[in-house]
Design a protein around this motif. Structure first.
Motif, PDB file in Angstrom:
ATOM      1  N   VAL A   1      38.076  35.468  38.683  1.00 49.13           N
ATOM      2  CA  VAL A   1      37.857  35.172  37.266  1.00 49.13           C
ATOM      3  C   VAL A   1      37.766  36.509  36.547  1.00 49.13           C
ATOM      4  CG1 VAL A   1      36.168  34.271  35.598  1.00 49.13           C
ATOM      5  CG2 VAL A   1      36.696  32.963  37.686  1.00 49.13           C
ATOM      6  N   LYS A   2      38.388  36.591  35.388  1.00 49.44           N
ATOM      7  CA  LYS A   2      38.403  37.856  34.645  1.00 49.44           C
ATOM      8  C   LYS A   2      36.971  38.323  34.352  1.00 49.44           C
ATOM      9  CE  LYS A   2      40.497  40.139  30.686  1.00 49.44           C
ATOM     10  NZ  LYS A   2      39.945  39.987  29.329  1.00 49.44           N
ATOM     11  N   ASP A   3      36.694  39.575  34.669  1.00 47.10           N
ATOM     12  CA  ASP A   3      35.366  40.154  34.469  1.00 47.10           C
ATOM     13  C   ASP A   3      35.289  40.741  33.064  1.00 47.10           C
ATOM     14  OD1 ASP A   3      32.984  41.520  34.506  1.00 47.10           O
ATOM     15  OD2 ASP A   3      33.595  42.966  36.033  1.00 47.10           O
ATOM     16  N   GLU A   4      34.880  39.911  32.089  1.00 46.68           N
ATOM     17  CA  GLU A   4      34.850  40.363  30.693  1.00 46.68           C
ATOM     18  C   GLU A   4      33.650  41.242  30.389  1.00 46.68           C
ATOM     19  OE1 GLU A   4      36.173  37.340  27.732  1.00 46.68           O
ATOM     20  OE2 GLU A   4      35.688  35.944  29.357  1.00 46.68           O
ATOM     21  N   PHE A   5      32.712  41.321  31.344  1.00 44.21           N
ATOM     22  CA  PHE A   5      31.442  42.007  31.070  1.00 44.21           C
ATOM     23  C   PHE A   5      31.347  43.369  31.775  1.00 44.21           C
ATOM     24  CE2 PHE A   5      30.942  37.427  31.033  1.00 44.21           C
ATOM     25  CZ  PHE A   5      30.370  37.197  29.797  1.00 44.21           C
ATOM     26  N   GLY A   6      32.351  43.694  32.590  1.00 44.71           N
ATOM     27  CA  GLY A   6      32.281  44.955  33.343  1.00 44.71           C
ATOM     28  C   GLY A   6      31.210  44.914  34.422  1.00 44.71           C
ATOM     29  N   TRP A   7      31.029  43.734  35.026  1.00 45.50           N
ATOM     30  CA  TRP A   7      29.954  43.563  36.011  1.00 45.50           C
ATOM     31  C   TRP A   7      30.339  44.059  37.408  1.00 45.50           C
ATOM     32  CZ3 TRP A   7      28.278  37.891  34.449  1.00 45.50           C
ATOM     33  CH2 TRP A   7      27.444  37.971  33.318  1.00 45.50           C
ATOM     34  N   THR A   8      31.624  44.026  37.724  1.00 45.48           N
ATOM     35  CA  THR A   8      31.996  44.391  39.091  1.00 45.48           C
ATOM     36  C   THR A   8      32.360  45.875  39.184  1.00 45.48           C
ATOM     37  OG1 THR A   8      34.239  43.633  38.639  1.00 45.48           O
ATOM     38  CG2 THR A   8      32.784  42.094  39.745  1.00 45.48           C
TER      39      THR A   8
END
Lengths: 356, 356
Positions: free
Chosen positions: B345-352
């Protein structure tokens, strides 16, 4: 009755001389007691072996989830050369209560006392002789399962180590300054405050550092619910003499039931002093200090036995007690309890146990 | 930036196959990260070495006074073979807060993350590949002074170990039954509840055993002061959907600030769901369950990610939620967060964060 295997060290260490003061908890004797536990097998393999490092997996539960308990008591050498323990059965009983609270399998009280006695007998040459010195005994249990899930461990080690310690007051009884803490909390009803386990001590460190920075030697804790009732000092229980009555906080689930605390209560009653175990609010203390009703204050614990308190501070209230001097009851308790411990005062209560 | 010395093992262990489920926290990889601290010298000698036992004096402070902290996070292998960490900066930040509370010298967040990344890179062959599996990473710090006085230690070890773990829900999401505890207390304001330290976990064991005996998988804690407000589950934070609003207890000093908790709040807000961080009384829950306003309940934590709760019990009140099934928001959160963690799933939050 344990069948303790004894393997004496081939490399005894030099026993420290007593010309220099022995610093608390830094030097250890030649031997240690170890006993293992495993679910299904129970406590087994009790042994006294050379003092040696503990080797554990990095995943051992004690490193992660704090499943650990300890006790503290002392052995004293009398002028006649006998070795006395002070109420080891009370430590054994408290150990059982701690174990129950934190899900460590219980050790029968008589096995606990036997382990202590046999270890002290093996290392009895390490018990210092100067006035005020003793052999500090530290029984403890650690959870050793190599497992990162949170649950009670299936394996444990029960260990006893001993450390010769100097006089707590090398120059005679000396009143301490105590800081009453109103920000940090040590323990709360329903928690682990009445158990002798690491979690209560780690919780106390930040306030202790703060108190030291302010020039106070110890922290007096308030209850965690209303933040107004006196609890204990962490390393000691606390007593007040107010208008002729000896008052100490009632055991409520978050106060450690001290062996010395119990001895103080029994002695005071024996002397005919009125004793009250009840709630003591910090407001009552501040008021009693103002009116002069607060006649004495002292702490009770294994390390110091009796520690007169000359100065209490709560927020902006500074309470000077006995002009910072030592009260009569504090002095009498110290003289009597240390006298019994050293076999110099008649032990009317059957508190001392001789190590053969 | 740490200059980490890497000494690879000459005796690599067999990497477990994935035909049998990997039990949580029982198997460890070939290497571990270690860094030492000494007052005056600071944190020093960072190294990655063969996974090996820890050797400590019996008097080491961690065995007695609980001065220990830990963190938990996971590395995931994507279908493309990349390795992703989920928000390791949040763990590093929480580690700093824990350290401050329990007087352990702080580790800069970037050093903490670097240690984790380099260790995962060295042992990356151990990251399992089946759906739901991951490499669980356990950074922890222990106090190592050989001293029985109560004070912050002058020496520490910071260690990171890794364990390949199986799917938390091998047969898909499965709602759990949770016991709301009204006798034992985990933590209280002013105490150590918001720190990730052993003392909070040992305090939880007795209630956990009681809940298991009653057929419940976990304990939901109430606050230690009024004993009426919901806190957390020990291994998870807790969320409710009440009348369309997502509600979770506000961080108050005795609740662990979960990384997954924070991610759930951010996601729900991103989706336009109303979110409230506030006090939630157990009475409100009982009432909401009666009227049908309690639409969903789930826990959030690193191990399970999202754990739907189908059944809550408080004293004689049994609350069945979604007829014991899985709510839409719970399912969507689980799918989205695990999707981000696995790079699906696209990481829109910069979590990974990718491990190279």
């Amino acid at each position: 009755m344990l069948n303790i295997r004894i393997e004496k060290t081939q490399n005894p260490k030099p026993i420290p001389g007593e010309d220099n003061p022995l610093k608390f908890g830094t030097i250890f004797t030649d031997h240690m007691f170890i006993m293992n536990y495993e679910t299904g097998k129970g406590w087994h393999d009790p042994r006294i072996v050379e003092y040696q490092p503990i080797v554990l997996e990095p995943s051992a539960m004690v490193f992660h989830y704090g499943q650990e308990m300890f006790e503290g008591l002392k052995a004293y050498r009398t002028d006649e050369g006998n070795v006395l323990l002070f109420r080891p059965d009370k430590n054994a009983e408290r150990a059982m209560n701690t174990n129950r609270r934190i899900c460590i399998p219980e050790i029968p009280a008589e096995d606990f006392v036997q382990a202590v006695k046999e270890l002290v007998a093996v290392d009895n040459a390490w018990i210092p002789t100067r006035p005020g010195t003793s052999l500090y005994i530290r029984p403890f249990i650690i959870a050793t399962d190599p497992f990162l899930g949170v649950r009670p461990s299936d394996t444990y080690q029960f260990i006893v180590i001993c450390s010769p310690v100097g006089a707590y007051y090398p120059e005679g009884l000396n009143p301490v300054k105590i800081w009453i803490e109103d920000d940090y909390v040590r323990a709360v009803k329903g928690g682990i405050g009445e158990a002798k386990t690491g979690g209560n001590y780690v919780a106390s460190l930040a306030a202790q550092v703060k108190a030291h920075d302010e020039g106070y030697s110890q922290v007096l804790w308030l209850d965690g619910v209303e933040r107004k009732y006196i609890e204990e000092v962490g390393a000691m229980n606390i007593f007040f003499k107010i208008n002729g009555t000896v008052v100490t906080p009632k055991l409520n689930g978050s106060i450690l039931p001290g062996v010395t605390r119990n001895s103080v209560i029994e002695l005071c009653k024996h002397w005919g002093l009125p004793v009250e175990e009840r709630k003591v609010s910090v407001d009552e203390l501040v008021e009693a200090a103002k009116t002069g009703a607060l006649e004495e204050c002292w702490g009770s614990g294994t390390a110091a036995v009796i520690s007169p308190v000359g100065h209490l501070r709560f927020e902006d209230n500074v309470m000077q007690i006995k002009d910072g001097g030592i009260g009569e009851v504090s002095q009498k308790l110290y003289d009597t309890i240390t006298g019994i411990q050293l076999g110099k005062v008649k032990d009317e209560f059957g508190w001392t146990v001789q190590v053969k």
